[in-house]
Motif scaffolding. Sequence first.
Motif, PDB file in Angstrom:
ATOM      1  N   MET A 156       0.268  -1.138   0.020  1.00  0.00           N
ATOM      2  CA  MET A 156       0.193   0.239  -0.339  1.00  0.00           C
ATOM      3  C   MET A 156       0.663   0.685   0.096  1.00  0.00           C
ATOM      4  O   MET A 156       0.709   2.135  -0.219  1.00  0.00           O
ATOM      5  N   ASN A 157       1.979   1.439   0.338  1.00  0.00           N
ATOM      6  CA  ASN A 157       3.483   3.061   0.261  1.00  0.00           C
ATOM      7  C   ASN A 157       4.392   1.719  -0.330  1.00  0.00           C
ATOM      8  O   ASN A 157       5.292   3.338   0.131  1.00  0.00           O
ATOM      9  N   VAL A 181      -7.890  -1.051   2.337  1.00  0.00           N
ATOM     10  CA  VAL A 181      -6.567  -1.749   2.331  1.00  0.00           C
ATOM     11  C   VAL A 181      -7.247  -3.120   2.809  1.00  0.00           C
ATOM     12  O   VAL A 181      -7.756  -3.380   3.737  1.00  0.00           O
ATOM     13  N   VAL A 185      -3.135  -7.822   0.777  1.00  0.00           N
ATOM     14  CA  VAL A 185      -2.017  -6.626   0.348  1.00  0.00           C
ATOM     15  C   VAL A 185      -0.858  -7.252   1.127  1.00  0.00           C
ATOM     16  O   VAL A 185      -1.013  -7.490   2.476  1.00  0.00           O
TER      17      VAL A 185
END
Length: 729
Positions: A156-157, A181, A185
């Motif tokens: 996610m980052n 999210v 993930v």
Amino acid sequence: MSLALLQQVNCATPFLLLGWQPLEQGKATGLLLRVYLPHATAVTALSADGKKALGELTAVSGFDGVFELKLSKKRKVEAYILQVQAGNYQYQLFDPYQFKDEAYYAVHYVTSQPENLYRQLGAQLIELDIGTKKVPATRFAVYAPNASAVSVIGDMNSWDGRVHPMQRTECGHWVLVLPEVAQGVRYKYEIKDRHGHLLPHKADPMAFYAEQYPSHASLVFDHQHYQWQDSDWCNRKAINPLHSPISIYELQAGSWKRQNDNQPLSYRELAEQLIPYVLDMGYTHIELLPVMEHPFDGSWGYQPLGLFAPTSRFGNPDDFKYFVDKCHQAGIGVILDWVPAHFPEDGHGLARFDGSHLYEYEDPRRGWHPDWNSCIYDYGKGYVRQFLVASALFWLEHFHIDGLRVDAVASMLYWDYSRKEGEWIPNIDGGNHNYEAISFFRWFNTEVYSKYPKAMTIAEESTSFPMVSRPVDMGGLGFGFKWNMGWMNDSLRYISKDPAYRRYHHNDLTFSMVYAYNENFILPLSHDEVVHGKGSLLNKMPGDEWQQAANLRAYYAFMFAHPGKKLNFMGNEFAQGREWNHTQSLDWHLLGYDKHRGIQQLFRDLNQTYRRCAPLYELDYQHDGFSWLDHQDADNSTLSFLRRDSQGNTIYVVSNFTPVPRTDFLLGVEQPGDYEVILNTDSEYYWGSNYEVGSALHSIAMPYHGKAQHICLQLPPMATLYIRRKHQG
């Protein structure tokens, strides 16, 4: 608080810096919206529905990635979306730092109830009420009380530790909610120790799903998705396992059977192929070597780091649930090996998790296991105890497991286990008992049996530690069963001897009855007996090919008649000739040969005979269930005894452990009448010699073996017979 901490990735309280903050404007107060987006070039705040702009945020000079928007005192705190420009890319996101209360929710419910750990910590899928919308999100919470900073990193980052610093709580947990999210993930934790030093990226100790090497990343997973179909099994009437037949097929999921390309079967493929085999063979339970996630294949699962995740080598958690579900629908119980004794040092794991010895004893004389080169859990720490008990309850709740076999119990009970003098620290009384581990076991068993009364706990305990399988309120450890390692060692030592010398070791077969009722024993012929150069059970047997097979058949039948529940490792049932190798399938091609097919048929018949004859199991743990007829015939290497059920029905058992037939062998019986052989390991059906036992076994009214009657039979070589009176109830 300095904004520089954000850029240094050393901020422990991002909720005090980011999101909505009070703003003093002279004598009046307003609102400040601050965000930290290291890759952004421009940021605009919009209302949660995206229909109106709250304003464009201004970059803060000297702090790259920090943007602020000042609002008047008339504005109220509201949910918002950020519209972000990053170079040529534009996207929208819900800023996680506006969800402070939702993040703290996790630690409000982490109490002394161990199951709250897996219900609240880790990566929990939740829904956020944002305006009129429900937005899916994942709440992350991890225990790292000695860390100076923790960030959640992942897909996610872009695995950038600057983006999502977590908030430290007073109790040592770190929390953050990340909207949008979802399941699948990948993530880890980026942790700095108390001195600000960066540690290896850590997998989530509470992860429900994990990737294999090289990433060892944790994955967000939804445990509420699977629809169980085993209600008949779960709602069945509780039975007393002590009075029930239990025959366990121990196996390693990756090597029971493999595909043509040598790839292991998946959980679902195991369900389709293993369950029919287990049903056909007549076992009551399957016991799996640890399926908890582990980094090294060669550990067979006994060096786990994911105590809340079935290994992804064979599928996802729902696939494993499917396997258990299908077992239950077929009437087969599932037992898991569970390892609360130690864990490996791999950088992504529990060792020095937050820079301190959080999970393990600090002093290597207590915290390092020399046999397995692994860390030992600190059973004196409340969180560690809660973590381990939570793991046990997790498998019972989420995977409907029927029992846990606890590995390496002896190594936990004794400070000096496998240590020389000077390499261990005595307890407070100067002794070698680990009081903390003893207390842990009592709590573990109390929790399991109080919340899952149909479950079984089984101790692999190799010493004479007292009352392992006695209730906690009697001063015991509280396990339901204990492996009988003494019986295993003694009987294998005996049966491995040349028959000419067995007369000198007769006590090896009889000694187990001296202590048989001290514990609720399971007789194990486990994987430990066919690895590390020990060879297969077949190759432990002396003599030529026929004698080896006959020895093994007679020994198996002796085991099934001996008091105690039964456990056999895969491959034993068809006498695999080579030592077990976890990298390849069992040698199923051997079933093309009469010898191996015959031994498999014996095992099938042993299980069926055992399950339908209550004398062989009902009174396993009561003196009334067993009586020697003759245990002193060392010169001829024969043994005879009887097994009895609560109704008085009796099975007579006689074994001849030499290749010499015993003609006109007399066997004492209690009642007059005709007797029949219901199992003969020398039968031609089992690749035996089919030596004539005698067709008319009518009792003679002459005392023998302390009984009023006796029968006369021809005792085959290297054989065990089960005999009963005809028309017995």
